[in-house]
Design a protein around this motif. Structure first.
Motif, PDB file in Angstrom:
ATOM      1  N   PRO A  51      42.180 -21.676  29.083  1.00 12.84           N
ATOM      2  CA  PRO A  51      41.642 -21.277  27.783  1.00 12.84           C
ATOM      3  C   PRO A  51      42.349 -22.006  26.651  1.00 12.84           C
ATOM      4  CG  PRO A  51      43.094 -19.569  28.657  1.00 12.84           C
ATOM      5  CD  PRO A  51      42.938 -20.591  29.741  1.00 12.84           C
ATOM      6  N   VAL A  52      41.616 -22.253  25.572  1.00 13.81           N
ATOM      7  CA  VAL A  52      42.210 -22.876  24.398  1.00 13.81           C
ATOM      8  C   VAL A  52      43.143 -21.863  23.742  1.00 13.81           C
ATOM      9  CG1 VAL A  52      41.745 -23.882  22.131  1.00 13.81           C
ATOM     10  CG2 VAL A  52      40.221 -24.362  24.060  1.00 13.81           C
ATOM     11  N   PRO A  58      42.882 -21.531  11.386  1.00 11.97           N
ATOM     12  CA  PRO A  58      41.530 -21.849  11.872  1.00 11.97           C
ATOM     13  C   PRO A  58      41.264 -23.341  11.965  1.00 11.97           C
ATOM     14  CG  PRO A  58      41.450 -21.060   9.608  1.00 11.97           C
ATOM     15  CD  PRO A  58      42.855 -20.839  10.084  1.00 11.97           C
ATOM     16  N   TYR A  59      41.923 -24.145  11.127  1.00 11.48           N
ATOM     17  CA  TYR A  59      41.751 -25.595  11.177  1.00 11.48           C
ATOM     18  C   TYR A  59      42.298 -26.141  12.502  1.00 11.48           C
ATOM     19  CZ  TYR A  59      40.969 -25.179   6.123  1.00 11.48           C
ATOM     20  OH  TYR A  59      40.505 -24.821   4.876  1.00 11.48           O
ATOM     21  N   GLU A  60      43.505 -25.712  12.847  1.00  6.67           N
ATOM     22  CA  GLU A  60      44.123 -26.165  14.093  1.00  6.67           C
ATOM     23  C   GLU A  60      43.348 -25.652  15.299  1.00  6.67           C
ATOM     24  OE1 GLU A  60      46.660 -27.641  17.093  1.00  6.67           O
ATOM     25  OE2 GLU A  60      46.139 -28.294  15.058  1.00  6.67           O
ATOM     26  N   TYR A  61      42.834 -24.438  15.208  1.00  8.35           N
ATOM     27  CA  TYR A  61      42.084 -23.888  16.341  1.00  8.35           C
ATOM     28  C   TYR A  61      40.806 -24.697  16.580  1.00  8.35           C
ATOM     29  CZ  TYR A  61      39.898 -20.513  19.475  1.00  8.35           C
ATOM     30  OH  TYR A  61      39.313 -19.911  20.565  1.00  8.35           O
ATOM     31  N   GLN A  62      40.105 -25.061  15.514  1.00  9.26           N
ATOM     32  CA  GLN A  62      38.913 -25.886  15.700  1.00  9.26           C
ATOM     33  C   GLN A  62      39.278 -27.263  16.253  1.00  9.26           C
ATOM     34  OE1 GLN A  62      36.314 -26.127  12.279  1.00  9.26           O
ATOM     35  NE2 GLN A  62      35.365 -24.151  12.750  1.00  9.26           N
ATOM     36  N   ARG A  63      40.409 -27.799  15.829  1.00  7.57           N
ATOM     37  CA  ARG A  63      40.836 -29.093  16.380  1.00  7.57           C
ATOM     38  C   ARG A  63      41.059 -28.976  17.888  1.00  7.57           C
ATOM     39  NH1 ARG A  63      44.669 -32.051  18.330  1.00  7.57           N
ATOM     40  NH2 ARG A  63      46.089 -30.281  18.500  1.00  7.57           N
ATOM     41  N   ARG A  64      41.727 -27.919  18.321  1.00  5.67           N
ATOM     42  CA  ARG A  64      41.969 -27.725  19.748  1.00  5.67           C
ATOM     43  C   ARG A  64      40.664 -27.544  20.520  1.00  5.67           C
ATOM     44  NH1 ARG A  64      47.116 -23.441  19.695  1.00  5.67           N
ATOM     45  NH2 ARG A  64      48.525 -24.768  18.465  1.00  5.67           N
ATOM     46  N   LEU A  65      39.716 -26.844  19.921  1.00  2.80           N
ATOM     47  CA  LEU A  65      38.416 -26.654  20.572  1.00  2.80           C
ATOM     48  C   LEU A  65      37.709 -27.991  20.758  1.00  2.80           C
ATOM     49  CD1 LEU A  65      37.049 -23.467  18.753  1.00  2.80           C
ATOM     50  CD2 LEU A  65      37.886 -23.614  21.106  1.00  2.80           C
ATOM     51  N   ARG A  66      37.762 -28.863  19.751  1.00  8.09           N
ATOM     52  CA  ARG A  66      37.120 -30.178  19.873  1.00  8.09           C
ATOM     53  C   ARG A  66      37.755 -30.992  21.004  1.00  8.09           C
ATOM     54  NH1 ARG A  66      36.978 -30.010  13.992  1.00  8.09           N
ATOM     55  NH2 ARG A  66      34.809 -30.013  13.276  1.00  8.09           N
ATOM     56  N   VAL A  67      39.079 -30.957  21.078  1.00  5.33           N
ATOM     57  CA  VAL A  67      39.767 -31.723  22.121  1.00  5.33           C
ATOM     58  C   VAL A  67      39.430 -31.155  23.505  1.00  5.33           C
ATOM     59  CG1 VAL A  67      42.015 -32.410  23.039  1.00  5.33           C
ATOM     60  CG2 VAL A  67      41.616 -32.423  20.560  1.00  5.33           C
ATOM     61  N   ALA A  68      39.381 -29.838  23.614  1.00  6.67           N
ATOM     62  CA  ALA A  68      39.024 -29.220  24.897  1.00  6.67           C
ATOM     63  C   ALA A  68      37.618 -29.625  25.318  1.00  6.67           C
ATOM     64  CB  ALA A  68      39.140 -27.701  24.798  1.00  6.67           C
ATOM     65  N   ARG A  69      36.689 -29.659  24.371  1.00  7.01           N
ATOM     66  CA  ARG A  69      35.318 -30.074  24.677  1.00  7.01           C
ATOM     67  C   ARG A  69      35.295 -31.538  25.120  1.00  7.01           C
ATOM     68  NH1 ARG A  69      30.813 -27.114  25.153  1.00  7.01           N
ATOM     69  NH2 ARG A  69      29.555 -28.120  23.547  1.00  7.01           N
ATOM     70  N   THR A  87      35.397 -36.049  16.524  1.00 12.97           N
ATOM     71  CA  THR A  87      36.049 -35.833  17.825  1.00 12.97           C
ATOM     72  C   THR A  87      37.297 -36.693  17.948  1.00 12.97           C
ATOM     73  OG1 THR A  87      33.917 -35.317  18.842  1.00 12.97           O
ATOM     74  CG2 THR A  87      35.727 -35.884  20.318  1.00 12.97           C
ATOM     75  N   ALA A  88      37.191 -37.974  17.590  1.00 14.43           N
ATOM     76  CA  ALA A  88      38.357 -38.858  17.658  1.00 14.43           C
ATOM     77  C   ALA A  88      39.454 -38.404  16.707  1.00 14.43           C
ATOM     78  CB  ALA A  88      37.946 -40.291  17.356  1.00 14.43           C
ATOM     79  N   ALA A  89      39.061 -37.988  15.497  1.00 12.19           N
ATOM     80  CA  ALA A  89      40.069 -37.506  14.542  1.00 12.19           C
ATOM     81  C   ALA A  89      40.845 -36.337  15.123  1.00 12.19           C
ATOM     82  CB  ALA A  89      39.395 -37.098  13.233  1.00 12.19           C
ATOM     83  N   SER A  90      40.148 -35.423  15.817  1.00 11.68           N
ATOM     84  CA  SER A  90      40.820 -34.273  16.418  1.00 11.68           C
ATOM     85  C   SER A  90      41.725 -34.688  17.563  1.00 11.68           C
ATOM     86  CB  SER A  90      39.782 -33.260  16.900  1.00 11.68           C
ATOM     87  OG  SER A  90      39.105 -32.672  15.802  1.00 11.68           O
ATOM     88  N   VAL A  91      41.288 -35.659  18.370  1.00 11.63           N
ATOM     89  CA  VAL A  91      42.133 -36.148  19.468  1.00 11.63           C
ATOM     90  C   VAL A  91      43.430 -36.733  18.914  1.00 11.63           C
ATOM     91  CG1 VAL A  91      42.309 -37.874  21.304  1.00 11.63           C
ATOM     92  CG2 VAL A  91      40.212 -36.529  21.060  1.00 11.63           C
ATOM     93  N   TRP A  92      43.352 -37.413  17.775  1.00 16.65           N
ATOM     94  CA  TRP A  92      44.540 -37.998  17.153  1.00 16.65           C
ATOM     95  C   TRP A  92      45.377 -36.960  16.407  1.00 16.65           C
ATOM     96  CZ3 TRP A  92      46.406 -42.416  18.620  1.00 16.65           C
ATOM     97  CH2 TRP A  92      45.559 -43.433  19.068  1.00 16.65           C
ATOM     98  N   GLY A  93      44.899 -35.710  16.360  1.00 15.94           N
ATOM     99  CA  GLY A  93      45.647 -34.649  15.684  1.00 15.94           C
ATOM    100  C   GLY A  93      45.355 -34.531  14.209  1.00 15.94           C
ATOM    101  N   GLY A  94      44.344 -35.256  13.724  1.00 18.09           N
ATOM    102  CA  GLY A  94      44.079 -35.310  12.300  1.00 18.09           C
ATOM    103  C   GLY A  94      43.428 -34.060  11.736  1.00 18.09           C
ATOM    104  N   PRO A  95      43.670 -33.780  10.447  1.00 15.25           N
ATOM    105  CA  PRO A  95      43.075 -32.616   9.791  1.00 15.25           C
ATOM    106  C   PRO A  95      41.634 -32.889   9.383  1.00 15.25           C
ATOM    107  CG  PRO A  95      44.424 -33.812   8.222  1.00 15.25           C
ATOM    108  CD  PRO A  95      44.581 -34.530   9.534  1.00 15.25           C
ATOM    109  N   GLN A 105      29.397 -18.476   9.526  1.00 16.41           N
ATOM    110  CA  GLN A 105      30.562 -18.068  10.293  1.00 16.41           C
ATOM    111  C   GLN A 105      31.356 -19.300  10.723  1.00 16.41           C
ATOM    112  OE1 GLN A 105      28.486 -15.885  13.387  1.00 16.41           O
ATOM    113  NE2 GLN A 105      28.960 -13.926  12.409  1.00 16.41           N
ATOM    114  N   THR A 106      32.657 -19.107  10.927  1.00 13.85           N
ATOM    115  CA  THR A 106      33.478 -20.217  11.409  1.00 13.85           C
ATOM    116  C   THR A 106      32.985 -20.671  12.775  1.00 13.85           C
ATOM    117  OG1 THR A 106      35.387 -19.299  10.236  1.00 13.85           O
ATOM    118  CG2 THR A 106      35.827 -20.957  11.919  1.00 13.85           C
ATOM    119  N   ALA A 107      32.745 -21.961  12.916  1.00 16.78           N
ATOM    120  CA  ALA A 107      32.156 -22.495  14.141  1.00 16.78           C
ATOM    121  C   ALA A 107      33.086 -22.317  15.327  1.00 16.78           C
ATOM    122  CB  ALA A 107      31.812 -23.967  13.960  1.00 16.78           C
TER     123      ALA A 107
END
Length: 325
Positions: A51-52, A58-69, A87-95, A105-107
């Protein structure tokens, strides 16, 4: 083969359906309840899906969700495809800015589209949950990060010209951060993920969506900003006509004792601006003591919370008053 038969050793915890079929796995077995299907053509062993990790941010949580996907889709990723855009921005850890559903609602994971790009005339993916893009070799650079094939930081930034200006600046600040020496600072000397010149080269490599906004953002990117909220505070102040502050400055008292590293500083007026994130326990206590020490040494400290950040006129008024007093 029944739904309870063991899978062959040739398939991993995450695998493409075609590989399983090539190793004798039946369609019936692929519909087993122990397997998950996050994308068409992909299966995951249910007991191997971690699980993620939830977080208050919430910003960091969405980043983790993108990387998990991205990891879930990886078994299907064509050799000519790569992760790009958000997706690439999230993999690199970017905000990135928060994403919301049409209902406001928050995605969640299922609402966050994966972005996958293909070169030239290679067909890009067409499946639910994936946004496909086509690009040219001169408009991007490929890299690998954390086991995933992605566009480079500079190419990723240049592909996101439709983001709001503040968010482009914050992402550029993140990619170009210099890890300078200082009191207790981590990773001193670590290479930045990108440079402003590198971002500019990617912007000028060809036609870009949002090219004018990208060029405007380039002029505002700084190498010493440590968080997207700090970037936003700085941009709000500069847009209001207030001089640009120095960023992340180590402050010492008259006896040379270290008082703290301050987010934004106006040295001549002895004004310090600190963004306060979601603080807990020991971190909260340390920040209270640090700001008390700064005030005792004659500094005016303006604390910026998430609520104040939503009232930029009030933030500007407080800083302007402090600088003129």
């Amino acid at each position: 083969m029944t739904v309870n038969d063991p899978l062959p050793d040739e398939v991993n915890d995450a695998f493409p359906v075609w590989l399983a079929r090539a190793n004798g796995v039946s369609r019936v077995r692929l519909r087993g309840k122990d397997l998950e299907s996050p994308f068409y053509g992909v299966r995951l062993r249910g007991d191997a899906v971690a699980p993620v990790v939830q977080t208050d941010d919430p910003y960091e949580y969405q980043r983790r969700l993108r990387v998990a996907r991205a990891r879930q889709y990886a078994p299907r990723l064509h050799t000519g495809h790569f992760y790009s855009h958000q997706t690439a921005a999230s993999v690199w850890g970017g905000p990135l800015p928060l994403s919301f559903t049409p209902a406001g609602q928050t995605a969640g994971a299922a609402d966050l589209e994966l972005h996958v790009s293909a070169f030239g005339h290679l067909p890009f993916p067409r499946t639910a949950g994936v946004t496909g893009h086509r690009t040219l070799q001169r408009l991007t650079e490929l890299d690998e990060h954390d086991g995933l094939r992605v566009s480079s930081p500079a190419a990723t930034w240049a592909s996101l010209g439709t983001l709001p200006l503040f968010d482009l600046i914050a992402l550029g600040d993140y990619f170009c951060r210099r890890w300078r020496a200082g009191y207790g600072r981590p990773d001193v000397g670590r290479e930045p993920l990108a440079t402003v010149d590198g971002l500019r080269e990617m912007v000028e490599a060809g036609r870009r969506r949002g090219a004018a906004r990208l060029r405007q953002a380039l002029a505002a990117i700084r190498e010493d900003s440590w968080s997207p909220r700090e970037s936003r505070v700085r941009c709000i102040l500069v847009a209001a006509g207030i001089p640009e502050p120095d960023l992340n400055v180590d402050i010492f008292d008259a006896y040379g004792r270290f008082l703290g590293c301050v987010d934004m500083v106006y040295r001549a007026q002895r004004v310090a601006i600190e963004y306060l994130g979601m603080l807990h326990g020991e971190q909260w206590a340390q920040d209270v003591e640090r700001m008390a020490a700064l005030r005792a040494a004659g500094w005016t400290v303006i604390e910026v919370t998430s609520l104040l950040l939503k009232r930029p006129e009030e933030l500007v008024a407080r800083v302007r008053a402090a600088l003129s007093s």
